[in-house]
Design a protein around this motif. Structure first.
Motif, PDB file in Angstrom:
ATOM      1  N   GLY A   1       0.622  -1.003  -0.636  1.00 49.35           N
ATOM      2  CA  GLY A   1       0.531   0.459  -0.255  1.00 49.35           C
ATOM      3  C   GLY A   1       0.649   1.359  -0.058  1.00 49.35           C
ATOM      4  O   GLY A   1       0.380   2.885   0.147  1.00 49.35           O
ATOM      5  N   ARG A   2       2.607   1.090   0.079  1.00 44.95           N
ATOM      6  CA  ARG A   2       3.449   2.117   0.005  1.00 44.95           C
ATOM      7  C   ARG A   2       3.693   2.655  -1.111  1.00 44.95           C
ATOM      8  O   ARG A   2       4.188   1.142  -2.116  1.00 44.95           O
ATOM      9  N   PRO A   3       4.483   3.664  -1.169  1.00 42.86           N
ATOM     10  CA  PRO A   3       4.817   3.361  -3.300  1.00 42.86           C
ATOM     11  C   PRO A   3       6.157   3.450  -2.848  1.00 42.86           C
ATOM     12  O   PRO A   3       7.133   3.840  -1.716  1.00 42.86           O
ATOM     13  N   ALA A   4       7.006   2.033  -3.594  1.00 46.18           N
ATOM     14  CA  ALA A   4       8.000   1.823  -3.887  1.00 46.18           C
ATOM     15  C   ALA A   4       9.300   2.297  -5.123  1.00 46.18           C
ATOM     16  O   ALA A   4       8.100   1.985  -6.108  1.00 46.18           O
ATOM     17  N   GLY A   5      10.129   2.853  -4.951  1.00 48.52           N
ATOM     18  CA  GLY A   5      10.483   2.896  -6.160  1.00 48.52           C
ATOM     19  C   GLY A   5      11.677   3.449  -5.795  1.00 48.52           C
ATOM     20  O   GLY A   5      12.765   3.337  -4.909  1.00 48.52           O
ATOM     21  N   ILE A   6      13.438   3.623  -7.087  1.00 50.50           N
ATOM     22  CA  ILE A   6      13.828   4.110  -7.540  1.00 50.50           C
ATOM     23  C   ILE A   6      14.113   4.595  -8.438  1.00 50.50           C
ATOM     24  O   ILE A   6      13.357   4.764  -9.639  1.00 50.50           O
ATOM     25  N   ALA A   7      15.678   5.995  -8.817  1.00 48.65           N
ATOM     26  CA  ALA A   7      15.475   6.666 -10.024  1.00 48.65           C
ATOM     27  C   ALA A   7      16.480   5.260 -10.797  1.00 48.65           C
ATOM     28  O   ALA A   7      17.443   4.706 -10.391  1.00 48.65           O
ATOM     29  N   ALA A   8      16.225   5.819 -12.138  1.00 49.83           N
ATOM     30  CA  ALA A   8      17.428   3.968 -13.140  1.00 49.83           C
ATOM     31  C   ALA A   8      17.223   5.742 -14.359  1.00 49.83           C
ATOM     32  O   ALA A   8      16.350   5.969 -15.057  1.00 49.83           O
ATOM     33  N   SER A   9      18.944   5.726 -14.289  1.00 49.04           N
ATOM     34  CA  SER A   9      18.678   6.577 -15.681  1.00 49.04           C
ATOM     35  C   SER A   9      19.215   5.101 -17.245  1.00 49.04           C
ATOM     36  O   SER A   9      19.627   5.751 -18.026  1.00 49.04           O
ATOM     37  N   SER A  10      19.897   3.942 -16.304  1.00 45.20           N
ATOM     38  CA  SER A  10      19.781   2.556 -17.458  1.00 45.20           C
ATOM     39  C   SER A  10      18.582   2.559 -18.481  1.00 45.20           C
ATOM     40  O   SER A  10      18.694   1.710 -19.121  1.00 45.20           O
ATOM     41  N   PHE A  11      17.257   2.696 -18.241  1.00 42.44           N
ATOM     42  CA  PHE A  11      16.068   2.907 -19.482  1.00 42.44           C
ATOM     43  C   PHE A  11      16.646   2.664 -20.970  1.00 42.44           C
ATOM     44  O   PHE A  11      17.045   4.032 -20.783  1.00 42.44           O
ATOM     45  N   VAL A  12      15.715   1.449 -21.663  1.00 39.50           N
ATOM     46  CA  VAL A  12      16.123   1.724 -23.275  1.00 39.50           C
ATOM     47  C   VAL A  12      15.121   1.318 -23.799  1.00 39.50           C
ATOM     48  O   VAL A  12      14.528  -0.324 -22.938  1.00 39.50           O
TER      49      VAL A  12
END
Ligand code: FMN
Length: 168
Positions: free
Chosen positions: A28-39
């Motif tokens: 029920g809580r947001p979890a996440g990371i920044a990622a510059s490796s998206f392609v």
């Protein structure tokens, strides 16, 4: 970090990328990371990828979710990129986000967003290459992206050197 590691970071950092937030609802809580490796990977089927470090403590929570949100940060969202990429504090504090009915977390005001599920994961060195299938997506025309280059956040206007602007 070893001297080789420092050099790799310096040279890898010469390649400009966008900045995404890879996120979902966990308990029920947001979890996440920044990622510059998206392609973006494939049109048919629609596939995208991110590379995630084996040291990530958040990825093991996200990889069990049926759907994962990926938001492409807008130029004005450097603060969001810094927060989501930091190891301390509540990453989502002061960040505008929304959840979708299938449990994705998306950043409000992002330049583009994807609703994905994991298709494949490959171990590769100290990261996993994660290939995700796209189920829904949209881009906000006219919203410029955040750029990550040389270890700092920039916008496209910053990145353009006057000598390289078309003269005609
Ligand atoms: C601009 C930026 C880009 C990042 N890109 C990635 C990435 O592509 N892959 C990754 O594993 N971590 C990346 N990180 C680090 C993660 O956002 C996060 O700090 C890391 O996963 C540690 O947190 P965790 O233990 O909660 O996972 C990036 C951080 C920043 C600031």
């Amino acid at each position: 970090m070893t001297a080789v590691g420092v050099e790799l970071r310096r040279v890898y950092g010469a390649y400009p990328t966008g900045v995404t937030v890879v996120a979902g609802l966990v308990g029920g809580r947001p979890a996440g990371i920044a990622a510059s490796s998206f392609v973006p990977v494939s049109l048919d089927p629609p596939l995208v990828s991110v590379c995630v470090a084996h040291t990530s403590t958040t990825w093991p929570l996200l990889r069990g979710l049926p759907r994962i949100g990926i938001s492409v940060l807008a130029a004005h969202q450097g603060r969001v990129g810094r927060r989501l990429g930091s190891r301390e504090g509540d990453r989502f504090a002061g960040v505008d986000w929304r959840s979708t009915p299938d449990g994705c977390v998306l950043i409000e005001g992002a330049a583009a967003w994807y609703v994905c599920s994991i298709e494949h994961q490959f171990r590769s060195g100290d990261h996993d290459i994660v290939v995700l299938r796209v189920h829904d997506l949209d881009a906000c025309t006219g919203v410029p992206p955040l750029v990550f280059h040389g270890g700092t956040f920039r916008d496209l206007a910053d990145a353009a050197h006057p000598a390289h602007r078309p003269t005609g």
